[in-house]
Each structure stands twice: as C-alpha cells, then as structure tokens.
Design a protein around this motif. Structure first.
Motif, PDB file in Angstrom:
ATOM      1  N   TYR A 160       0.826  -1.203   0.000  1.00  0.00           N
ATOM      2  CA  TYR A 160       0.000   0.000   0.000  1.00  0.00           C
ATOM      3  C   TYR A 160       0.865   1.259   0.000  1.00  0.00           C
ATOM      4  N   HIS A 161       1.933   1.253   0.780  1.00  0.00           N
ATOM      5  CA  HIS A 161       2.813   2.429   0.815  1.00  0.00           C
ATOM      6  C   HIS A 161       3.618   2.559  -0.476  1.00  0.00           C
ATOM      7  N   LEU A 162       3.978   1.457  -1.064  1.00  0.00           N
ATOM      8  CA  LEU A 162       4.721   1.483  -2.321  1.00  0.00           C
ATOM      9  C   LEU A 162       3.893   2.096  -3.444  1.00  0.00           C
ATOM     10  N   THR A 163       2.592   1.911  -3.416  1.00  0.00           N
ATOM     11  CA  THR A 163       1.743   2.410  -4.496  1.00  0.00           C
ATOM     12  C   THR A 163       1.718   3.931  -4.585  1.00  0.00           C
ATOM     13  N   ARG A 164       2.110   4.608  -3.545  1.00  0.00           N
ATOM     14  CA  ARG A 164       2.168   6.077  -3.600  1.00  0.00           C
ATOM     15  C   ARG A 164       3.174   6.557  -4.628  1.00  0.00           C
ATOM     16  N   ARG A 165       4.150   5.734  -4.936  1.00  0.00           N
ATOM     17  CA  ARG A 165       5.223   6.123  -5.858  1.00  0.00           C
ATOM     18  C   ARG A 165       4.884   5.853  -7.325  1.00  0.00           C
ATOM     19  N   ILE A 166       3.755   5.249  -7.587  1.00  0.00           N
ATOM     20  CA  ILE A 166       3.389   4.906  -8.957  1.00  0.00           C
ATOM     21  C   ILE A 166       2.676   6.088  -9.596  1.00  0.00           C
ATOM     22  N   ALA A 167       3.269   6.599 -10.656  1.00  0.00           N
ATOM     23  CA  ALA A 167       2.651   7.703 -11.393  1.00  0.00           C
ATOM     24  C   ALA A 167       1.518   7.154 -12.250  1.00  0.00           C
ATOM     25  N   GLN A 168       0.414   7.816 -12.276  1.00  0.00           N
ATOM     26  CA  GLN A 168      -0.758   7.439 -13.064  1.00  0.00           C
ATOM     27  C   GLN A 168      -1.163   5.983 -12.808  1.00  0.00           C
ATOM     28  N   PRO A 169      -1.458   5.643 -11.567  1.00  0.00           N
ATOM     29  CA  PRO A 169      -1.726   4.236 -11.244  1.00  0.00           C
ATOM     30  C   PRO A 169      -2.904   3.632 -11.982  1.00  0.00           C
ATOM     31  N   ALA A 170      -3.969   4.388 -12.211  1.00  0.00           N
ATOM     32  CA  ALA A 170      -5.155   3.831 -12.874  1.00  0.00           C
ATOM     33  C   ALA A 170      -4.868   3.484 -14.327  1.00  0.00           C
ATOM     34  N   ARG A 202      -5.164   2.663  -6.129  1.00  0.00           N
ATOM     35  CA  ARG A 202      -4.145   2.318  -5.122  1.00  0.00           C
ATOM     36  C   ARG A 202      -4.463   0.978  -4.466  1.00  0.00           C
ATOM     37  N   ASP A 203      -5.725   0.748  -4.159  1.00  0.00           N
ATOM     38  CA  ASP A 203      -6.124  -0.533  -3.579  1.00  0.00           C
ATOM     39  C   ASP A 203      -5.901  -1.680  -4.564  1.00  0.00           C
ATOM     40  N   LEU A 204      -6.191  -1.434  -5.839  1.00  0.00           N
ATOM     41  CA  LEU A 204      -5.989  -2.470  -6.854  1.00  0.00           C
ATOM     42  C   LEU A 204      -4.511  -2.793  -7.023  1.00  0.00           C
ATOM     43  N   TRP A 205      -3.674  -1.776  -7.009  1.00  0.00           N
ATOM     44  CA  TRP A 205      -2.230  -2.016  -7.087  1.00  0.00           C
ATOM     45  C   TRP A 205      -1.752  -2.816  -5.874  1.00  0.00           C
ATOM     46  N   THR A 206      -2.267  -2.489  -4.709  1.00  0.00           N
ATOM     47  CA  THR A 206      -1.887  -3.224  -3.499  1.00  0.00           C
ATOM     48  C   THR A 206      -2.292  -4.687  -3.623  1.00  0.00           C
ATOM     49  N   ALA A 207      -3.504  -4.924  -4.108  1.00  0.00           N
ATOM     50  CA  ALA A 207      -3.963  -6.303  -4.304  1.00  0.00           C
ATOM     51  C   ALA A 207      -3.058  -7.025  -5.295  1.00  0.00           C
ATOM     52  N   TYR A 208      -2.661  -6.332  -6.349  1.00  0.00           N
ATOM     53  CA  TYR A 208      -1.777  -6.953  -7.349  1.00  0.00           C
ATOM     54  C   TYR A 208      -0.394  -7.238  -6.776  1.00  0.00           C
ATOM     55  N   LEU A 209       0.206  -6.252  -6.124  1.00  0.00           N
ATOM     56  CA  LEU A 209       1.568  -6.400  -5.618  1.00  0.00           C
ATOM     57  C   LEU A 209       1.696  -7.448  -4.511  1.00  0.00           C
ATOM     58  N   THR A 210       0.599  -7.774  -3.882  1.00  0.00           N
ATOM     59  CA  THR A 210       0.643  -8.782  -2.815  1.00  0.00           C
ATOM     60  C   THR A 210      -0.016 -10.094  -3.242  1.00  0.00           C
ATOM     61  N   SER A 211      -0.380 -10.207  -4.510  1.00  0.00           N
ATOM     62  CA  SER A 211      -1.022 -11.428  -4.993  1.00  0.00           C
ATOM     63  C   SER A 211       0.015 -12.516  -5.242  1.00  0.00           C
ATOM     64  N   PRO A 212      -0.385 -13.766  -5.087  1.00  0.00           N
ATOM     65  CA  PRO A 212       0.537 -14.871  -5.411  1.00  0.00           C
ATOM     66  C   PRO A 212       1.019 -14.815  -6.856  1.00  0.00           C
ATOM     67  N   ALA A 213       0.161 -14.390  -7.776  1.00  0.00           N
ATOM     68  CA  ALA A 213       0.561 -14.315  -9.186  1.00  0.00           C
ATOM     69  C   ALA A 213       1.732 -13.350  -9.388  1.00  0.00           C
ATOM     70  N   PHE A 214       1.760 -12.276  -8.632  1.00  0.00           N
ATOM     71  CA  PHE A 214       2.868 -11.324  -8.733  1.00  0.00           C
ATOM     72  C   PHE A 214       4.074 -11.820  -7.948  1.00  0.00           C
ATOM     73  N   LEU A 215       3.845 -12.265  -6.724  1.00  0.00           N
ATOM     74  CA  LEU A 215       4.948 -12.633  -5.850  1.00  0.00           C
ATOM     75  C   LEU A 215       5.728 -13.835  -6.369  1.00  0.00           C
ATOM     76  N   TRP A 216       5.056 -14.742  -7.046  1.00  0.00           N
ATOM     77  CA  TRP A 216       5.717 -15.954  -7.486  1.00  0.00           C
ATOM     78  C   TRP A 216       5.928 -16.014  -8.993  1.00  0.00           C
TER      79      TRP A 216
END
Length: 79
Positions: free
Chosen positions: A20-30, A62-76
């Motif tokens: 969630y904190h990392l997503t603050r650094r993403i420009a144009q997240p949507a 931001r919530d969607l990015w958090t869900a993505y960055l912590t998803s098994p599909a991303f992590l693995w």
C-alpha cells in the motif's frame, strides 16, 4: 524464514502495508495497471478478472495495485 512465517497473519499484514505504501510512488496508477497486467499475465488471465471484479466493487487504483503487488501471481511470477 519458514513456511509458517510466510503465511502468518503478521507477515501478510506487513506485505499489505508495504504494498500500500509502495503504491504512492506509482505515477498514473489507474492508467498503468491495465498495461502491466496485460503484459505480465495476459489480458484474459484469472488475475485480471479478479482485479476487474474488485474494481467493479469500487476499489480505487491504489487498492488495486496493493492487491496486485501482494497477490501470489505477482509474488511468485518468473517474469
């Protein structure tokens, strides 16, 4: 780290908080998230469908990015 540490409540909370904190650094997240998902996982992947379902429920970019960055599909992923 052992398997039980990885799936513990505390470690999950840490990953979510960090994501969630990392997503603050993403420009144009949507605008960027659909591009990243299509490139990394394919436009018709289960992950894309799950995140689109969350978006339909009103989660913001931001919530969607958090869900993505912590998803098994991303992590693995190997990509």
């Amino acid at each position: 780290m052992q398997n039980q540490d990885w799936i513990s409540r505390e470690m999950m909370e840490r990953r979510l908080r960090y994501g969630y904190h990392l997503t603050r650094r993403i420009a144009q997240p949507a605008e960027l998230l659909p591009q990243v998902l299509a490139r990394q996982h394919g436009p018709d992947s289960d992950l894309v469908k799950q995140l689109n379902g969350l978006k339909a429920k009103g989660l913001d970019a931001r919530d969607l990015w958090t869900a993505y960055l912590t998803s098994p599909a991303f992590l693995w992923s190997q990509a």
